[in-house]
Write a protein that holds these residues in place. Structure first.
Motif, PDB file in Angstrom:
ATOM      1  N   ALA A   1     -33.112 -13.897   3.185  1.00 45.71           N
ATOM      2  CA  ALA A   1     -32.868 -14.240   3.308  1.00 45.71           C
ATOM      3  C   ALA A   1     -31.829 -14.120   4.300  1.00 45.71           C
ATOM      4  N   ARG A   2     -30.882 -13.829   3.986  1.00 42.32           N
ATOM      5  CA  ARG A   2     -29.917 -12.846   4.996  1.00 42.32           C
ATOM      6  C   ARG A   2     -30.342 -11.529   5.566  1.00 42.32           C
ATOM      7  N   GLN A   3     -31.090 -10.491   4.416  1.00 45.91           N
ATOM      8  CA  GLN A   3     -32.350  -9.581   5.179  1.00 45.91           C
ATOM      9  C   GLN A   3     -33.164  -9.604   6.772  1.00 45.91           C
ATOM     10  N   CYS A   4     -33.661 -11.062   6.195  1.00 45.37           N
ATOM     11  CA  CYS A   4     -34.964 -11.185   6.653  1.00 45.37           C
ATOM     12  C   CYS A   4     -34.756 -11.643   7.972  1.00 45.37           C
ATOM     13  N   GLY A   5     -33.803 -12.481   7.955  1.00 42.90           N
ATOM     14  CA  GLY A   5     -33.593 -13.481   9.099  1.00 42.90           C
ATOM     15  C   GLY A   5     -34.692 -14.621   9.433  1.00 42.90           C
ATOM     16  N   SER A   6     -35.828 -14.267   8.811  1.00 44.03           N
ATOM     17  CA  SER A   6     -36.856 -15.638   9.686  1.00 44.03           C
ATOM     18  C   SER A   6     -38.032 -15.034   8.639  1.00 44.03           C
ATOM     19  N   LEU A   7     -39.188 -16.413   8.281  1.00 42.01           N
ATOM     20  CA  LEU A   7     -39.742 -16.875   7.421  1.00 42.01           C
ATOM     21  C   LEU A   7     -41.100 -15.512   7.888  1.00 42.01           C
ATOM     22  N   ALA A   8     -41.235 -15.373   9.343  1.00 42.09           N
ATOM     23  CA  ALA A   8     -41.690 -14.335   9.271  1.00 42.09           C
ATOM     24  C   ALA A   8     -41.397 -12.912   9.627  1.00 42.09           C
ATOM     25  N   GLY A   9     -39.810 -12.583   9.448  1.00 42.13           N
ATOM     26  CA  GLY A   9     -39.140 -11.339   9.095  1.00 42.13           C
ATOM     27  C   GLY A   9     -39.780 -11.577   7.326  1.00 42.13           C
ATOM     28  N   VAL A  10     -39.540 -12.424   6.506  1.00 37.15           N
ATOM     29  CA  VAL A  10     -39.367 -12.834   4.668  1.00 37.15           C
ATOM     30  C   VAL A  10     -40.887 -11.961   4.716  1.00 37.15           C
ATOM     31  N   ALA A  11     -42.544 -12.145   5.394  1.00 38.83           N
ATOM     32  CA  ALA A  11     -43.484 -11.620   5.415  1.00 38.83           C
ATOM     33  C   ALA A  11     -42.997 -10.074   5.540  1.00 38.83           C
ATOM     34  N   GLU A  12     -42.850  -9.733   5.703  1.00 41.25           N
ATOM     35  CA  GLU A  12     -42.771  -8.501   6.957  1.00 41.25           C
ATOM     36  C   GLU A  12     -42.252  -7.659   6.054  1.00 41.25           C
ATOM     37  N   LEU A  13     -40.844  -7.286   5.711  1.00 39.79           N
ATOM     38  CA  LEU A  13     -39.628  -7.345   5.211  1.00 39.79           C
ATOM     39  C   LEU A  13     -40.074  -7.128   3.849  1.00 39.79           C
ATOM     40  N   GLY A  14     -39.593  -8.300   3.109  1.00 35.95           N
ATOM     41  CA  GLY A  14     -40.107  -9.112   1.271  1.00 35.95           C
ATOM     42  C   GLY A  14     -40.720  -8.316   0.892  1.00 35.95           C
ATOM     43  N   PRO A  15     -41.594  -7.420   1.010  1.00 42.51           N
ATOM     44  CA  PRO A  15     -42.831  -6.928   0.506  1.00 42.51           C
ATOM     45  C   PRO A  15     -42.093  -5.576  -0.032  1.00 42.51           C
ATOM     46  N   LYS A  16     -41.049  -4.902   0.791  1.00 48.91           N
ATOM     47  CA  LYS A  16     -40.553  -3.212   0.523  1.00 48.91           C
ATOM     48  C   LYS A  16     -39.645  -3.766   0.015  1.00 48.91           C
ATOM     49  N   THR A  17     -39.367  -5.005  -1.375  1.00 42.97           N
ATOM     50  CA  THR A  17     -37.852  -4.944  -2.181  1.00 42.97           C
ATOM     51  C   THR A  17     -38.282  -5.855  -3.285  1.00 42.97           C
ATOM     52  N   ILE A  18     -39.297  -6.981  -2.918  1.00 41.15           N
ATOM     53  CA  ILE A  18     -39.845  -7.736  -4.227  1.00 41.15           C
ATOM     54  C   ILE A  18     -41.513  -7.496  -3.859  1.00 41.15           C
TER      55      ILE A  18
END
Length: 678
Positions: free
Chosen positions: A555-572
């Protein structure tokens, strides 16, 4: 004081055969090799995979039988395939590092007579009968050696084969309460180089909480705290170490340079470790002579029920380091120390049925339905059977009389069958080939023990996913409990998480099972959840290896749910799965516009707080949420780095530790004033 004796144990059929009658000389080599191979197999399961299939007593009986055969047939022992002196925990997934000083195991004892024999051997070896000892609780975790150079942490290594182990420095460095630098005092300056030896473990309270969360999510619980600690600290994703609440405690030394810096006794070592700022054993028992030694072990046994950490015995050590050196060490263990293992409380009851739970990830977990039986202070009616292989290995059959123990004195587990009471009509259990909820053929990966239902639309999986999403640990949706979820899934109105936000008031009222107030409360709770903190939504998705701590990081790294979808797979990587991507996109489309928690600027920014006891108005979850919202961090252990201990009614040992470390103790009212800035 009479100690708990080692009365009997139930072992697998293979173990029974291996400890059978004395072989003829011609067969001795075959028997020795078979025993060595069986012991090596159990070493791999215990040390490398953290999945033991027999208890410690059965394992030690194998080793004792092997030693008897080797003494009786030395020529056959020399010709047989050799066995490593101690188990090897190197996993193959981490670089290896060589210990400066060998890291050995401990010889085991299960009866008072064995303790007295140990004392007698030392008296004879050292030529004196006034020997002084220290008795410590035996932590049930993963052995670790942490090296400090000039007071700074430089390396953390598992025991490995005693000579070299896995370098897991990055993971161990995330354990709460482990200092990166040592504290020096006039009385206890730190050595230039020192290997401190100890145990990584999971506190019992944390273990119970994690298993409760997994059970609520329909997942298989962890077998015991030791397996959880050993498995977690070797995770490729180091964030699991922080999220699972690992702790470490120190009680021994390896290399120490200069040698003159080593404390002269074990008791002084404990004082030095504490002065250096390291987490240590809260209490030890000194003893002089065999009788006091026996009484001290018994005292540890009586006190273990109050310990907040998992323990399975007591460790006896000569107090004087000079005498330790004189006694020396064997190939696998020091001659001046002994581990006394407490016999776990055991009960016998009848297995009425085996039921299957389907978790939110599709794993089928077999559960033993038992005739109620009292064990370790509670009445047990159900116990985990872990998986299909465990049922087959133990040959557990419906109608059997089974032996029950509390694994790690925490969760009930079926450990064996009383074959003498088996009925003739009892048949081997056949694990189903199809999911009991949706009848889809089950699958099993090549490297997995888990049997899964692969159907993502399975109603049992969906119910579990919804329960997790709506739980207090995630979005905390009022009114969305198991009964309501059963209705929504049964009616076909909810097929995936976003469908919750498409529910219509008229449809719910038309069911005739709910009044207007309950329907409105449910819909209001669902609407409020659209504005939940982002980390709660991420946690609620049920992504493998994403617990609350990892969700907060995302949540801190991505900032939004859309950010989680876009950036999250890089770490998870699992977040890149099309299913999770689809669910996230659908949640956004129905208005779940969660944003990241605002930058931490609260009154408790950078402060570490520990909770103990029951607060007058706030639950543990509520007070944790308030502390985190104010920028603080809640820790499970008191250390010199703790800023406040928040104490309520009936506080535990953390209150005593706060006084020892000089940590301020406040109550709920004072905490709320701090948060408010008053």
């Amino acid at each position: 004081m009479k100690l708990i004796s080692f009365l009997f144990l139930i072992v697998t059929a293979s173990v029974v055969r291996l400890i059978a009658a004395e072989p003829a000389a011609a067969d001795a080599r075959d028997q020795i090799e078979a025993l060595r191979a069986e012991i090596a197999r159990h070493d791999r399961l215990y040390h490398r995979q953290a999945e033991p299939v027999i208890d410690d007593a059965a394992y030690d009986q194998l080793k004792r039988r092997l030693a008897e055969l080797e003494r009786a047939h030395p020529d056959a022992a020399t010709a047989a395939v050799p066995l490593a002196p101690i188990g090897d925990d190197r996993s193959g997934h981490f670089p290896h590092y060589r210990h400066r000083e060998r890291m050995l195991s401990l010889d085991k004892a299960y009866a008072e007579a064995e303790v007295r024999a140990f004392h007698a051997r030392l008296v004879k070896m050292l030529g004196r009968d006034d020997l002084e000892f220290v008795v410590e609780p035996k932590f049930d975790g993963l052995a670790i050696s942490v090296t400090y150079e000039r007071g700074r942490l430089v390396r953390a290594v598992t025991r490995g084969n005693g000579i070299e182990g896995d370098d897991i420095t990055a993971n161990v460095g995330l354990i709460d309460g482990l200092p990166r630098t040592l504290t020096a005092t006039m009385e206890h300056p730190w050595p230039e180089i020192v290997e401190v030896r100890g145990e990584i473990h999971v506190p019992l309270e944390t273990f119970a909480r994690l298993n409760a969360e997994r059970e609520a999510a329909g997942e298989t619980g962890f077998a015991n705290p030791r397996n959880l600690a050993a498995g977690t600290v070797r995770q490729a994703d180091a964030r699991s170490v922080g999220s699972r609440g690992l702790r470490v405690v120190f009680f021994g030394l390896g290399a120490c340079e200069p040698a003159a810096a080593q404390p002269a006794t074990q008791q002084r070592l404990h004082a030095a470790l504490r002065a250096w700022g390291l987490p240590v054993i809260p209490e030890v028992w000194p003893a002089r002579g065999a009788d006091e030694l026996v009484r001290a072990i018994a005292a540890v046994g009586r006190a273990r029920g109050e310990f907040p950490f998992p323990t399975d015995g007591a460790v006896v050590k000569l107090d004087a380091v000079a005498l330790q050196r004189e006694a020396g060490s064997g190939e696998a263990a020091p001659r001046w120390a002994l581990a006394y293992k407490f016999a776990p409380e055991r009960a016998e009851t009848r297995l009425r049925a085996i039921t299957l739970q389907v978790g939110r990830t599709g794993v089928l977990t077999p559960v033993a339905e038992l005739v109620p039986v009292a064990i370790a202070g509670s009445t047990v009616t159900r116990a985990t059977l872990h998986n299909r292989d465990e049922i087959a290995r133990k040959d557990i059959r419906i109608g059997d009389f089974v032996y029950l123990e509390k694994a790690g004195d925490v969760i009930p587990a079926v450990v064996g069958v009383n074959l003498s009471r088996r009925l003739p009509e009892a048949q081997p259990y056949r694990f189903p080939v199809a999911c009991p909820a949706c009848y889809t053929p089950v699958t099993r990966g090549d490297s997995e023990v888990a049997v899964r239902c692969p159907n993502l639309g399975c109603p049992a999986q969906l119910r579990r996913r919804l329960e997790h999403f709506a739980s207090k640990a995630c979005l905390d949706i009022e009114g969305l409990g198991p009964a309501m979820i059963e209705i929504l899934v049964g009616e076909g109105w909810v097929r995936e998480l976003p469908d919750l936000y498409r529910l219509r008031r008229a449809d719910l009222l038309a069911l005739g099972r709910n009044n207007e107030k309950s329907v409105d409360r449910l819909l209001a709770g669902i609407e409020r959840s659209k504005r939940a903190d982002l980390w709660r939504v991420v946690h609620g998705l049920g992504v493998p290896q994403v617990g609350a701590a990892t969700a907060k990081d995302l949540a801190r790294q991505c900032g939004s749910l859309a950010g989680v979808a876009e950036l999250g797979p890089k770490t998870i990587p699992a977040l890149g799965d099309l299913r999770f991507q689809g669910v996230i996109a659908d949640l956004i489309s129905v208005g779940v516009g969660a944003e990241s928690v605002a930058a931490v600027t609260g009154r408790l920014k950078g402060r570490v707080l520990v909770l103990t006891g029951t607060l007058p108005t706030l639950t543990r979850a509520e007070v944790t949420a308030r502390i985190e919202a104010a920028g603080g961090k809640v820790s499970n252990a008191v250390s010199r780095h703790t800023h406040f201990v928040v104490a309520g009614a009936e506080p535990g040992s953390k209150l005593k530790q706060a006084h020892e470390f000089g940590v301020p103790v406040i109550d709920e009212a004072e905490l709320l004033r701090l948060i408010a800035g008053k």
